[in-house]
Scaffold this motif. Structure first.
Motif, PDB file in Angstrom:
ATOM      1  N   TRP A   1      50.527  86.112  15.574  1.00 52.74           N
ATOM      2  CA  TRP A   1      51.900  85.664  15.790  1.00 52.74           C
ATOM      3  C   TRP A   1      52.042  84.188  15.452  1.00 52.74           C
ATOM      4  CZ3 TRP A   1      54.483  88.148  20.707  1.00 52.74           C
ATOM      5  CH2 TRP A   1      54.601  89.530  20.488  1.00 52.74           C
TER       6      TRP A   1
ATOM      7  N   HIS B   1      55.826  91.761  15.066  1.00 57.38           N
ATOM      8  CA  HIS B   1      55.273  90.508  14.553  1.00 57.38           C
ATOM      9  C   HIS B   1      56.256  89.364  14.705  1.00 57.38           C
ATOM     10  CE1 HIS B   1      52.562  88.086  12.188  1.00 57.38           C
ATOM     11  NE2 HIS B   1      53.540  87.751  11.375  1.00 57.38           N
ATOM     12  N   VAL B   2      55.674  88.164  14.935  1.00 56.29           N
ATOM     13  CA  VAL B   2      56.424  86.905  14.973  1.00 56.29           C
ATOM     14  C   VAL B   2      56.002  86.081  13.764  1.00 56.29           C
ATOM     15  CG1 VAL B   2      56.865  84.764  16.237  1.00 56.29           C
ATOM     16  CG2 VAL B   2      56.545  86.912  17.496  1.00 56.29           C
TER      17      VAL B   2
ATOM     18  N   VAL C   1      61.258  88.191  16.341  1.00 58.73           N
ATOM     19  CA  VAL C   1      60.360  89.337  16.232  1.00 58.73           C
ATOM     20  C   VAL C   1      60.948  90.357  15.264  1.00 58.73           C
ATOM     21  CG1 VAL C   1      59.179  91.189  17.482  1.00 58.73           C
ATOM     22  CG2 VAL C   1      59.631  89.006  18.632  1.00 58.73           C
TER      23      VAL C   1
ATOM     24  N   ALA D   1      58.886  80.591  17.377  1.00 60.72           N
ATOM     25  CA  ALA D   1      58.784  80.844  18.807  1.00 60.72           C
ATOM     26  C   ALA D   1      58.684  79.511  19.535  1.00 60.72           C
ATOM     27  CB  ALA D   1      57.550  81.695  19.105  1.00 60.72           C
TER      28      ALA D   1
ATOM     29  N   ALA E   1      61.222  84.235  20.977  1.00 56.31           N
ATOM     30  CA  ALA E   1      60.589  84.289  19.661  1.00 56.31           C
ATOM     31  C   ALA E   1      61.410  85.186  18.747  1.00 56.31           C
ATOM     32  CB  ALA E   1      59.162  84.823  19.766  1.00 56.31           C
TER      33      ALA E   1
END
Length: 347
Positions: A115, A56-57, A5, A119, A3
């Protein structure tokens, strides 16, 4: 899963290995096949959204395949091809019960309140209320491009703007939102003026339905130019960029009893723009916002896509890998290229 991030606002995001999501009781986990690059994600990365908790994504324009469903989910199962509105309604509050899931009092937003889809997998709550089934023939990149900008423009033009055949529509800004609005308003039978500072975007706008263009960088008075072309002003106008200048011009270029729809985000230092309130009163103008679109309203848009009246695939721009997404996200503080960039490679 892999992912994108970010651990601090404004700090370069990185590719990390993080735990796979698990489905909520009323939710699903989706294997992401495509996710759009949107300026809203840039605003989130910059810290303009107070709903984000670090780390955070990002990512909120997505399409993919359901791989797991919670025990309360009845309409969806593993293998279903789906997309989802970026504003996920709870399905139980007053606004949801009135059909206005896009302004749900308890809404969640992938990539903001939780999120998101930059991802390999993403979890979505309230699946029975919010998921949208994809036609078998629709590519994932096209479906992902619908998720924010195209559906927001559809609701802005059709539901909020109430555009009818023969009306004049001015679209300020020819990024993903603006080009979507131009295509949709043209399909509704309107005469569309495209306004931007880039000639290549304006030329593309003509190809998808604009009948006139204005280069704001070389036109001394955009409002005057719109009124001359339309013989009195636009019936409906949209700020698709989100800037004090384009917002002001969009309101000021309306004819009497015209309708302004604000779609471009006005955050940070732009959150309180100047408004020509004298014209709003004297001309009885309407100022409206547009915030996404309900899942159940997708059916009308999907039918227009199926019959070829709308061709969102023409708006899909550069396709990139997840590894390229951090740099692309940071670059969105500038102006977008033509079309909607989409992440389509996750391995």
């Amino acid at each position: 899963m892999k992912a994108v991030v970010f651990e601090k606002f404004g700090q370069a995001p990185t590719i990390q290995t993080v735990p796979d999501p698990k489905p909520a009781a009323d939710g699903v986990v989706i294997k992401v096949e495509a996710t759009g690059l949107c300026r809203s994600d840039w605003h989130g990365w910059m810290g303009h959204d107070d709903g984000i908790t670090l780390p955070h994504v990002p990512g909120h324009e997505l399409a993919g395949v359901v791989v797991a469903a919670g025990k309360q989910v009845s309409r969806w199962k593993a293998g279903d091809r789906v997309t989802v509105p970026f504003a996920v309604g709870c399905g139980r509050c007053f606004e949801c019960n009135s059909g206005n899931h896009q302004v749900c009092e308890h809404q969640t937003q992938p990539g903001f309140t939780g999120w998101g889809s930059f991802a390999e997998y993403v979890g979505i709550e309230h699946a029975d209320t919010n998921l949208v089934r994809l036609p078998d023939a629709m590519e994932y990149a096209t479906a992902a491009s619908l998720g924010c900008r195209f559906v927001t423009s559809f609701r802005a033009v059709v539901d909020q703007g109430r555009v009818t055949p023969g009306e004049w529509v001015a679209v300020h800004g020819c990024g993903g939102v603006g080009l979507s609005a131009i295509m949709i308003a043209s399909a509704m039978g309107a005469n569309v003026i495209a306004i931007d500072i880039a000639d290549d975007k304006l030329e593309f706008a003509k190809k998808i339905g604009a009948v006139a263009t204005i280069n704001a960088s070389t036109t001394p008075n955009v409002v005057k130019a719109v009124k001359q072309i339309t013989n009195g002003g636009a019936h409906m106008s949209m700020d698709a960029l989100g800037h004090p200048t384009t917002s002001f011009n969009s309101i000021a270029n309306l004819r009497r009893r015209g309708r302004h729809v604000q779609v471009g985000l006005m955050l940070g230092e732009h959150a309180r723009p100047q408004v020509p309130m004298d014209k709003v009163i004297a001309f009885e103008l309407e100022i409206l916002g547009s915030h996404g679109m309900q899942a159940y309203r997708y059916s009308a848009m999907m039918e227009m896509i199926r019959t070829g009246k709308l061709k969102p695939e023409l708006l899909v721009g550069k396709k990139i890998s997840l590894e390229e997404a951090p740099a692309a996200l940071m670059a969105m503080g500038g102006f977008e290229g033509i079309g909607i960039g989409v992440v389509t490679k996750f391995q």
